[in-house]
Design a protein around this motif. Structure first.
Motif, PDB file in Angstrom:
ATOM      1  N   THR A  24       0.839  -1.189   0.000  1.00  0.00           N
ATOM      2  CA  THR A  24       0.000   0.000   0.000  1.00  0.00           C
ATOM      3  C   THR A  24       0.875   1.239   0.000  1.00  0.00           C
ATOM      4  O   THR A  24       1.881   1.287   0.687  1.00  0.00           O
ATOM      5  CB  THR A  24      -0.896   0.013   1.262  1.00  0.00           C
TER       6      THR A  24
ATOM      7  N   VAL B  59      -3.403   3.708  -1.082  1.00  0.00           N
ATOM      8  CA  VAL B  59      -3.945   2.950  -2.200  1.00  0.00           C
ATOM      9  C   VAL B  59      -3.094   1.704  -2.373  1.00  0.00           C
ATOM     10  O   VAL B  59      -1.875   1.786  -2.433  1.00  0.00           O
ATOM     11  CB  VAL B  59      -3.937   3.785  -3.505  1.00  0.00           C
ATOM     12  N   ALA B  60      -3.751   0.554  -2.450  1.00  0.00           N
ATOM     13  CA  ALA B  60      -3.054  -0.716  -2.649  1.00  0.00           C
ATOM     14  C   ALA B  60      -2.592  -0.818  -4.103  1.00  0.00           C
ATOM     15  O   ALA B  60      -2.918   0.037  -4.936  1.00  0.00           O
ATOM     16  CB  ALA B  60      -3.994  -1.867  -2.307  1.00  0.00           C
TER      17      ALA B  60
ATOM     18  N   GLU C  38      -3.694  -2.688  -6.321  1.00  0.00           N
ATOM     19  CA  GLU C  38      -4.932  -2.657  -7.084  1.00  0.00           C
ATOM     20  C   GLU C  38      -6.063  -2.279  -6.148  1.00  0.00           C
ATOM     21  O   GLU C  38      -6.108  -2.721  -5.003  1.00  0.00           O
ATOM     22  CB  GLU C  38      -5.232  -4.019  -7.706  1.00  0.00           C
ATOM     23  N   SER C  39      -6.975  -1.451  -6.631  1.00  0.00           N
ATOM     24  CA  SER C  39      -8.109  -0.996  -5.832  1.00  0.00           C
ATOM     25  C   SER C  39      -9.366  -1.069  -6.671  1.00  0.00           C
ATOM     26  O   SER C  39      -9.319  -0.954  -7.893  1.00  0.00           O
ATOM     27  CB  SER C  39      -7.907   0.456  -5.389  1.00  0.00           C
TER      28      SER C  39
ATOM     29  N   ARG D 128     -11.405  -2.643 -11.348  1.00  0.00           N
ATOM     30  CA  ARG D 128     -10.202  -2.954 -10.575  1.00  0.00           C
ATOM     31  C   ARG D 128      -9.086  -2.154 -11.233  1.00  0.00           C
ATOM     32  O   ARG D 128      -8.738  -2.388 -12.396  1.00  0.00           O
ATOM     33  CB  ARG D 128      -9.895  -4.442 -10.610  1.00  0.00           C
TER      34      ARG D 128
ATOM     35  N   ARG E 163      -2.548   1.195  -9.112  1.00  0.00           N
ATOM     36  CA  ARG E 163      -2.135   2.401  -8.388  1.00  0.00           C
ATOM     37  C   ARG E 163      -1.943   3.570  -9.357  1.00  0.00           C
ATOM     38  O   ARG E 163      -2.321   4.704  -9.074  1.00  0.00           O
ATOM     39  CB  ARG E 163      -0.847   2.109  -7.634  1.00  0.00           C
TER      40      ARG E 163
ATOM     41  N   VAL F 155     -14.098   5.891   0.556  1.00  0.00           N
ATOM     42  CA  VAL F 155     -14.435   4.469   0.491  1.00  0.00           C
ATOM     43  C   VAL F 155     -15.897   4.316   0.879  1.00  0.00           C
ATOM     44  O   VAL F 155     -16.344   4.878   1.885  1.00  0.00           O
ATOM     45  CB  VAL F 155     -13.545   3.639   1.438  1.00  0.00           C
TER      46      VAL F 155
ATOM     47  N   TYR G 229     -13.564   2.705  -3.819  1.00  0.00           N
ATOM     48  CA  TYR G 229     -13.410   4.156  -3.803  1.00  0.00           C
ATOM     49  C   TYR G 229     -14.490   4.765  -4.683  1.00  0.00           C
ATOM     50  O   TYR G 229     -14.909   4.170  -5.685  1.00  0.00           O
ATOM     51  CB  TYR G 229     -12.046   4.574  -4.353  1.00  0.00           C
TER      52      TYR G 229
END
Length: 161
Positions: free
Chosen positions: A3, A11-12, A14-15, A83, A86, A107, A117
């Motif tokens: 993250t 933010v990971a 993938e978000s 999906r 970053r 979120v 998000y």
């Protein structure tokens, strides 16, 4: 999962991001999602069992925004989930004017149970036109707003590139 911080939020790699306007399929800013993977269509409802806040959709001309709303004004917001990497999230933050305070990235829990998000307008302005039913695609068909250009709306709102 690694993250990092983009803006003020971590933010990971993938978000999930819920989009409800010009980033949806068939609209001009969809290309900004780059290689983001389409997960599916879903909705964001009122405070209900998942969210502490209620939302309503407003038209800003060539694109919509969602704003905090009282429960009596809340609508179900229709949109799509992606999906996103970053890098795509950073690009979306730039597009949505997060650093200038135009939108906030928050979120939320969607009606399909996913957390994602979403971009929420940081402030409301007098004279905003409500989007009945919270469905931007339907609204555009009814109002023929696709003809307006992004630049005209940015100028009207006093946002510079």
């Amino acid at each position: 999962m690694q993250t990092v911080e983009i803006g003020n939020q971590p933010v990971a790699d993938e978000s999930l991001v819920f989009v409800y306007g010009s980033l949806m399929q068939g609209f001009g800013n969809h290309r900004c999602l780059g290689d983001a993977e389409f997960v599916g269509a879903t909705t964001l409802s009122d405070g209900g069992q998942y969210n502490r806040r209620c939302f309503r959709m407003v038209s800003l001309g060539a694109f919509p925004g969602i704003v905090d709303a009282e429960p009596s004004e809340a609508t179900t917001i229709s949109g799509e989930v992606y999906r996103a990497s970053r890098t795509v999230m950073a690009d979306l933050d730039l597009l949505e004017g997060v650093s200038s305070g135009f939108y906030q990235r928050r979120v939320v829990r969607l009606d399909n149970g996913m957390s994602a998000y979403v971009y929420v307008l940081a402030r409301t302005n007098p004279g905003e036109q409500a989007v009945p039913g919270g469905n931007w695609a339907t609204y555009c068909e009814e109002q023929a707003y696709r003809r307006r250009t992004w630049e005209q709306d940015l100028q009207r709102w006093g946002v510079t590139k």
